[in-house]
Design a protein around this motif. Sequence first.
Motif, PDB file in Angstrom:
ATOM      1  N   ARG A   1      44.827  24.423  36.045  1.00  0.00           N
ATOM      2  CA  ARG A   1      43.554  25.127  36.195  1.00  0.00           C
ATOM      3  C   ARG A   1      43.907  26.569  36.481  1.00  0.00           C
ATOM      4  O   ARG A   1      45.030  26.883  36.835  1.00  0.00           O
ATOM      5  N   TRP A   2      42.982  27.479  36.353  1.00  0.00           N
ATOM      6  CA  TRP A   2      43.256  28.840  36.801  1.00  0.00           C
ATOM      7  C   TRP A   2      43.528  28.795  38.297  1.00  0.00           C
ATOM      8  O   TRP A   2      42.824  28.116  39.041  1.00  0.00           O
ATOM      9  N   VAL A   3      44.539  29.507  38.705  1.00  0.00           N
ATOM     10  CA  VAL A   3      44.860  29.558  40.133  1.00  0.00           C
ATOM     11  C   VAL A   3      44.455  30.935  40.647  1.00  0.00           C
ATOM     12  O   VAL A   3      44.727  31.945  40.007  1.00  0.00           O
ATOM     13  N   GLY A   4      43.792  30.944  41.775  1.00  0.00           N
ATOM     14  CA  GLY A   4      43.337  32.204  42.339  1.00  0.00           C
ATOM     15  C   GLY A   4      44.370  32.805  43.268  1.00  0.00           C
ATOM     16  O   GLY A   4      45.363  32.177  43.616  1.00  0.00           O
ATOM     17  N   ALA A   5      44.142  34.061  43.655  1.00  0.00           N
ATOM     18  CA  ALA A   5      45.091  34.725  44.552  1.00  0.00           C
ATOM     19  C   ALA A   5      44.396  35.805  45.354  1.00  0.00           C
ATOM     20  O   ALA A   5      43.517  36.502  44.849  1.00  0.00           O
ATOM     21  N   ALA A   6      44.834  35.938  46.603  1.00  0.00           N
ATOM     22  CA  ALA A   6      44.411  37.087  47.395  1.00  0.00           C
ATOM     23  C   ALA A   6      45.241  38.289  46.941  1.00  0.00           C
ATOM     24  O   ALA A   6      46.378  38.144  46.496  1.00  0.00           O
TER      25      ALA A   6
ATOM     26  N   ILE B   1      39.134  32.101  45.793  1.00  0.00           N
ATOM     27  CA  ILE B   1      40.526  31.847  45.420  1.00  0.00           C
ATOM     28  C   ILE B   1      40.658  30.390  44.986  1.00  0.00           C
ATOM     29  O   ILE B   1      41.319  30.078  43.997  1.00  0.00           O
ATOM     30  N   GLY B   2      39.973  29.505  45.693  1.00  0.00           N
ATOM     31  CA  GLY B   2      39.971  28.090  45.320  1.00  0.00           C
ATOM     32  C   GLY B   2      39.371  27.870  43.949  1.00  0.00           C
ATOM     33  O   GLY B   2      39.739  26.946  43.236  1.00  0.00           O
ATOM     34  N   GLU B   3      38.443  28.731  43.553  1.00  0.00           N
ATOM     35  CA  GLU B   3      37.831  28.647  42.224  1.00  0.00           C
ATOM     36  C   GLU B   3      38.733  29.256  41.156  1.00  0.00           C
ATOM     37  O   GLU B   3      38.348  29.365  39.999  1.00  0.00           O
ATOM     38  N   GLY B   4      39.910  29.751  41.562  1.00  0.00           N
ATOM     39  CA  GLY B   4      40.848  30.284  40.585  1.00  0.00           C
ATOM     40  C   GLY B   4      40.679  31.763  40.297  1.00  0.00           C
ATOM     41  O   GLY B   4      41.235  32.276  39.324  1.00  0.00           O
ATOM     42  N   LEU B   5      39.934  32.480  41.137  1.00  0.00           N
ATOM     43  CA  LEU B   5      39.699  33.902  40.869  1.00  0.00           C
ATOM     44  C   LEU B   5      40.747  34.778  41.557  1.00  0.00           C
ATOM     45  O   LEU B   5      41.362  34.389  42.541  1.00  0.00           O
TER      46      LEU B   5
END
Lengths: 336, 816
Positions: free
Chosen positions: A104-109, B520-524
Amino acid sequence: MSLADFEAAIKQLKAEADQAIEAATSDAEWTEVRNALVGRKGGKLSGLMQQLGQMPTEDRRAAGAAINSLKLEVEAALETKGASLKAAASSGPTLDLTMPGRRRWVGAAHPVTRVIDEICEIFRELGFSVALGPEAETEWYNFGALNFPADHPAMDMHDTLYLGSGAVLRTHTSPVQVRTMQRWNPPIRVLAPGNVYRRDFFDATHAPAFAQLEGLAIDEGISFADLKATLTHFAKQFYGQSTRTRFGPSYFPFTEPSAQMDVEIDLGDGKGKRWVEIMGTGLVHPAVIESAGLDSQKYSGWAFGMGPGRIAMSRYGIPDIRLLYDSDVRFLEQFV
Amino acid sequence: MLYSHDWLRTFVPHDLPASEVAALIGRHVATIDHLQPLRADLAPIVIARVVEAGRHPNSDHLWVTKVDDGSGTLLDVVCGAPNVVAGTLYPFARVGTVMPTGNKGGILIEKRKIRGEWSTGMLCSAKELGLGEDHDGIMPLDLDVPTGTPLLQALPIGDVQLEVDVLPNRPDLFCHLGMARELSAISGHARRSLHEVIAAETGHVALALPAPVSGPSGGLTVQVKDHDGCPRYMAVVIRGVRVGPSPSWLVQRLDAVGSRSISNVVDATNYMLHSAGQPMHAFDLARLAQQTIVVRAAVAGEKLVTLDGVERTLAEGMTVIADAERPVAVAGVMGGRDSEVTEATTDIVLEVAYFDPRRTRRTRKALGLNTDASHRFERGVDAWGTAEALEAAAQLIVAVAGGQVDGAPIDVGAPPVRTAAVALDVARAQRLLGDIVPSAEMQRLLGSIGCEVSAAGAETLMVTPPVWRRDLLRDADLVEELARLRGFDQLPDTLGAFRPGAVPDHPLHVITRRLRQLLIGEGLLEVRPMPFVRGTDESHVRVTNPLAEDEPHLRRTISETLARRAEHNLSRMEGNVRLFEVGAVFAPTGDTLPRESLHAGVLLMGQSRPPHFTEPNPPAYDVWDVRALGERMAREVHGAGVEAVAGEGVWLWLLQLNGAEVGRVFRVQLDKPVWAADAFGIELWLGAMENADVAPPGIHAPQSSASDAPARAHRQYMALPVFPAAEFDLALLLPDGMPAADVDRCIRATAGSLLEDLRVFDEYRGKGLPERHRSVAFRLTFRDATRTLRDKEVEGRRAKILQTLEKELGIRPRST
């Protein structure tokens, strides 16, 4: 045939059936076994059932129940076996387990946020909470309350972006110190992360807007030794327990004594360890404590300010500050 | 600020290496930015002796010599200098040397034949080493050192420049005298006076000048009419000077601090600026009308050509030095060209004054003219030190340019009032330092920087700071002196007991963290871009002095910034963009401060998940993805009551809480290439950033303990169902223009309280349907918590709902 013989025959057939079903290794064999056991023509169960008619009337009922029960058991066993053969057939050698999984797309700070969060975590263990304040500030909160003399060269340290008369884009997070001291009774231990603004040209090492992180501790009896101890502890938590720190003279209108903290770190540029200034600090100037209406004889405190952007750049080896602002997906995905 | 190591050493004689001096300054005074050995290029030059010198057989001006360079072998060297003398020491460049700065800079010395004779190395002149203009011949050295000694070791030409970051609270450090005071205090070495330093540099002892007078003297009259702008003005006349080049030691001193030599008189004033921190100016007396100096307020519109040749228009609020007719200098900033010292000058007026710091700062800013003088005046020079500096300067000028002082110095006005003595409570100082520094040690430390310290009772010290330390105003300032003089590193650093803070996390920080985690959990991917945009002055807050005129406004929404960031990605061929930011936005108000709010913004574009071999072309983000995310964000922040209400045009949905808008879900208009997918945005309001004054200046206004924040609402458990649900589906024919929400509302109103769930599960348009109609399929779930529903009951509801739908909305099931 006596009932006893019939039951013996059932028992034997049950054993044969279990063995035959178990032995089936393919769909074709399974079909063969099924036909041999429960097929309408020639099935062994059917054969046994036909013998019911030749039984004494008083035994027929018991024998019928027994063979029905056998039939159900055999059919259930056949069904289980059939399902497992089907499953084996579909998940067998056609599934290449070396193929990649579905991502899945992984998010990041953002890297600067990561640094801020990490700093906040370390200080949270030391009893600090997070305070916020406006980025558009009055000149009083940004300068006057912080003991900046009007029309003084100290102002040149802060090249300011103005929003008309009396209002500025805050040049540091220190106004939050004053707002917090006005609003809350000591003991105060807060961190104030946020964006600040300077009239600097946007190039590889400067940006007109950047993150700063302020720390403030106010209570009775707070000393420079407390400042040194807390910040040294922080540096060791953040950069590693063997990190050396040193404090040297500095100047900020709102701290007295003022100091800077250097840490000896390796910036990963192949030049080895060296001393790098990471924050300005000092005891809160009594004039600042007084501008928040607190008694500067009773209360003392210390404060520090640091730049999470610069720390992120040195930590992650980011050579150009503009990368932090460009919002390039290829850059951001390196921090997932 | 640049310092010369050698220059400091004339003030404080010592034999510490420059690196050690830098370390001391860095620990106790100010940050060292850089150490620069000034003649490191001379490192390869050694001292050699000419053992024999004879005429070159094939030349009438060359010599062949035997040179001892300490290597043990005598070298043959051809030399063209007329002054070569056997037995004398000279600087020598061996074969392989790259010549230092000078008229042969960069040349490689090689073994070669000169008119048939071998030459292995070069005897050097001062000019060839960049040590002077003297080209009469090679440079004889009157030294007693072994041959082979590096020149830098034997001669004091290897000065080191120290670049120190001097901060605005320490104007006293803007000169060698000031740094020498510090060096003396922290190293314990004695310091020389200005007069002793000049005497050591020039060999000329201090002049014995008469006591200053306020009236005319030496043929010069001084009038000060602007006492606010110029509290103290001193001048002296020196007659009979010979303006010419400076001696090399003076050139070298100025060079070491990055100042260019001009002439002996001007260099002397510049030397004094760097030495004593007193900006000085020399006027040509003959060019001052009526030999008069008038210090007065500038008249608006007055013009003056300054030393840099630029015509300056003066304004009110500036102070000028004028003669009887016209301005001749901008006070504290720069002298005028018409009265400058030239080669024709014989009589000069030397000015040393104290100009008001704020006035100088305003003048400097108004003229946009930052000079060494203005830099010092606006930070505050030592108004008590003018007399000594004037006398030392006269001593220096007479030493380097000749002439003699005519009459007594003129002294008009007085230095400002001295700062008062500061009471230092010893116990409080110990508490603030966190270290029991004994009272006697405090007295010693403060005394070392020139404070007069006396004990007032057992626990209090009365400290009178020296006149040049006008930054020492209260006890905290003295505590800083104690901390730095003792050494910050000497103070203890053990973590002691502390009380945890009683301030709660700011609510907007709490919600920001939660929302950031969700996204972030949603992949953004989180971004932190610049908040500057191009808007209009009506809709946006304008920065008065923006850096870039094309982006002079502060953003009103996060989406404005995200759109530009998405375009940046598109320009780099990246079409899968999923960005978010939580940050401040600004809206104009009539008040001092704009209205500031914290917003979250999202921009989605391109593939909604990464490609996989099972799905090489994943679907792109669409309106339904962004609607669900927008609702989820809004509910995370504002609670379950948030509704998405259909909008118009690009505004797909308005996120509302009890009818009030808290956010929007929308299509984003981008400047994008054809291959890029549609972009969608979310803008969510998180809360207002309180920016009103907490309380008036100097007032503490603690929040009452009963905070006005509402009690936190927690979600409540609902009993899990015990009895089965009954479901049925309705596929309904909706004419175009009829929103599904109307049908939804009608069904809910009719179905009764046992309706547990209602949702759309399919939509179909096309074959088999009447024109301009679509089929929308709803699934209805009924349940009674206390019993199993009978088929008949459910069937009854179905009939009733269909009846109502037909009656109220005119729609029927698809199948009939």
